[in-house]
Enzyme design. Structure first.
Site, PDB file in Angstrom:
ATOM      1  N   LYS A 106       0.864  -1.196   0.000  1.00 39.82           N
ATOM      2  CA  LYS A 106       0.000   0.000   0.000  1.00 39.82           C
ATOM      3  C   LYS A 106       0.891   1.233   0.000  1.00 39.82           C
ATOM      4  CE  LYS A 106      -4.430   0.169   0.644  1.00 39.82           C
ATOM      5  NZ  LYS A 106      -5.412  -0.446  -0.101  1.00 39.82           N
ATOM      6  N   GLY A 218     -20.252   6.539   2.882  1.00 36.49           N
ATOM      7  CA  GLY A 218     -19.347   6.895   1.793  1.00 36.49           C
ATOM      8  C   GLY A 218     -20.117   6.952   0.491  1.00 36.49           C
ATOM      9  N   GLY A 220     -17.974   7.247  -2.533  1.00 36.39           N
ATOM     10  CA  GLY A 220     -16.872   7.198  -3.496  1.00 36.39           C
ATOM     11  C   GLY A 220     -17.098   6.014  -4.420  1.00 36.39           C
ATOM     12  N   ASN A 221     -16.038   5.573  -5.050  1.00 33.42           N
ATOM     13  CA  ASN A 221     -16.149   4.501  -6.045  1.00 33.42           C
ATOM     14  C   ASN A 221     -16.808   3.242  -5.480  1.00 33.42           C
ATOM     15  OD1 ASN A 221     -14.466   1.845  -6.906  1.00 33.42           O
ATOM     16  ND2 ASN A 221     -15.018   3.059  -8.690  1.00 33.42           N
TER      17      ASN A 221
END
Ligand code: GLU
Length: 428
Positions: A106, A218, A220-221
């Site tokens: 990451k 959320g 987002g994607n």
């Protein structure tokens, strides 16, 4: 992000618990409790104003016994090395549980991408690769998008790497845009995979999906495509979505009794998944406080934003009606909250199983890059559905066989696989 619990300590605590249950040897523990390698660096970026700004960047390579490290790069103002360590560790387990031949990594940059111009973002992306290119590559470590990063950014990073090594190398990074080495279906992949695991969990629990309700954190994607796929594949009702309003600089819950419309919310969302409160109000949405999504009387909760949101405190607000928590985000539930969910018999689909659709599709993208032959969307979708379904049932079987919580079962499947690879390679 939880200020109380360091995410890396949380990842280590989860690991230790299962390592004890598996009676794992001290060598294996020593290798798996900490990352193999980490990179900390400075990225100087010329801003549009002409002044120079120096950003802090990271890449953590947790384990590559099963294959090259794999995992996203986050651009987040609250990024810390411990968050990146935790996320890299979870990537090792994610790739192992989904049975893709990759390890865990990451990356991160401390920055708020929404305050940067397009050109500043491009320079920052190229600067990140400038610092890391000797230590990434299709056979070494393959980054991807994550919170705050986009397919366009992956395209710039791929270009920078290709220039530095002097050879077109699309397989150095995944999540690239279509036409720039990207795979069809990569964008919806994570949210789609989340709902495949929800579909299998509903079957296992004998619940009719059409009668379910759902609330997400959320937008987002992950959350956008989880919401769309939930409506399409499961056919229930989404009552609320919580997300960040970039104008007000805080989060709200946007709800609607007769069900929210993700397509409408997408139309008023920017590229980082932040919804504007004023425009949501005009669309007939009720605006509630940031945590209200978690307290809704629903069957399914999908935390799909960031880590550390279901804590020993907030877990008390979860309705007794909730049957499934599907962790679209990485690390949303702290060990204290896990104990409460376990005691309340909530079926938790753990993060590194639930949200593995993204990296699985990234793996498909890398395979297509290697072959220089690109698959039809349906082929990607079908293969992804199969991989997610198999992974879910492997974990469920483990949970039943060893009579353990789903998270621990997922750890058992993943640790077994990584330890086996380390043994085969003669590391332990
Ligand atoms: N950032 C995503 C994750 O956390 C995707 C990683 C990847 O595609 O390598 O799983």
């Amino acid at each position: 992000m939880s200020s109380k619990l360091n995410p890396f300590e949380m990842a280590q605590r989860q690991f230790d618990q299962v390592a004890d249950q598996l009676d794992l040897s001290p060598d294996n523990r020593a290798l798996l409790r900490n990352p193999m390698r980490e990179f900390h660096f400075q990225i100087p970026v010329r801003m549009d104003s002409g002044e120079l700004r120096v950003f802090r960047g990271y890449r953590v390579q947790h384990n590559d016994a099963r294959g090259p490290c794999k995992g996203g790069i986050r651009f987040h103002p609250a990024e810390t090395i411990d968050t990146v360590r935790a996320l890299a560790t979870w990537m090792t387990w994610k790739c192992a549980v989904s049975d893709i031949p990759l390890g865990g990594g990451k990356g991160g940059v401390i920055c708020d991408p929404s305050t940067l111009s397009v050109l500043e973002k491009e320079r920052l992306c190229r600067g990140w690769v400038g610092q890391m290119w000797r230590n990434i590559g299709p056979r070494t470590d393959v980054p991807a998008p994550d919170v705050g990063t986009t397919p366009q950014m992956m395209g710039w990073m791929m270009d920078e790497y290709s220039k530095l090594v002097g050879s077109f190398t699309p397989g150095v990074i995944t999540g690239k845009p279509l036409g720039g080495g990207g795979s069809l279906f990569r964008t919806p992949a994570t949210g789609f995979g989340v709902i495949v695991t929800v579909r299998e969990a509903l079957k296992h629990l004998g619940i009719n999906g059409k009668e379910t309700t759902c609330s997400l954190q959320g937008f987002g994607n992950v959350s956008q495509y989880a919401a769309l796929t939930y409506l399409d594949m499961i056919g229930g009702k989404i009552v609320a979505v919580s997300c960040w309003d970039n104008q007000d600089k805080c989060s709200y819950t946007f709800s609607k009794k007769d069900g929210i419309d993700p397509k409408f919310l997408q139309s008023i969302t920017d590229e980082y998944g932040t919804v504007n409160k004023g425009r949501a109000k005009e669309g007939g949405y009720e605006i509630e406080d940031a945590d209200a999504w978690l307290a809704k009387d629903v069957d399914i909760l999908v935390p799909a934003a960031i880590e550390g949101v279901i804590t020993g405190d907030t877990v008390k607000r979860i309705s007794k009606k909730v049957r499934i928590v599907a962790e679209g985000a990485n690390g949303p539930t702290t060990p204290e909250a896990d104990e409460v969910l376990k005691a309340n018999n909530v079926f938790v689909i753990p993060d590194f199983l639930c949200n593995a659709g993204g990296v699985t599709c990234s793996y498909f993208e890398g395979v297509q890059n290697d072959m220089n032959f690109y698959w039809a969307e349906e082929e990607v979708r079908t293969r992804l559905d199969q991989k997610m379904t198999v992974a879910f049932h492997k974990v469920l079987e483990m949970a039943k066989a060893r009579k353990v919580y789903m998270r621990n079962a997922a750890y058992m499947v993943a640790i077994d696989s990584v330890v086996k690879a380390m043994m085969l390679r003669g590391w332990v």
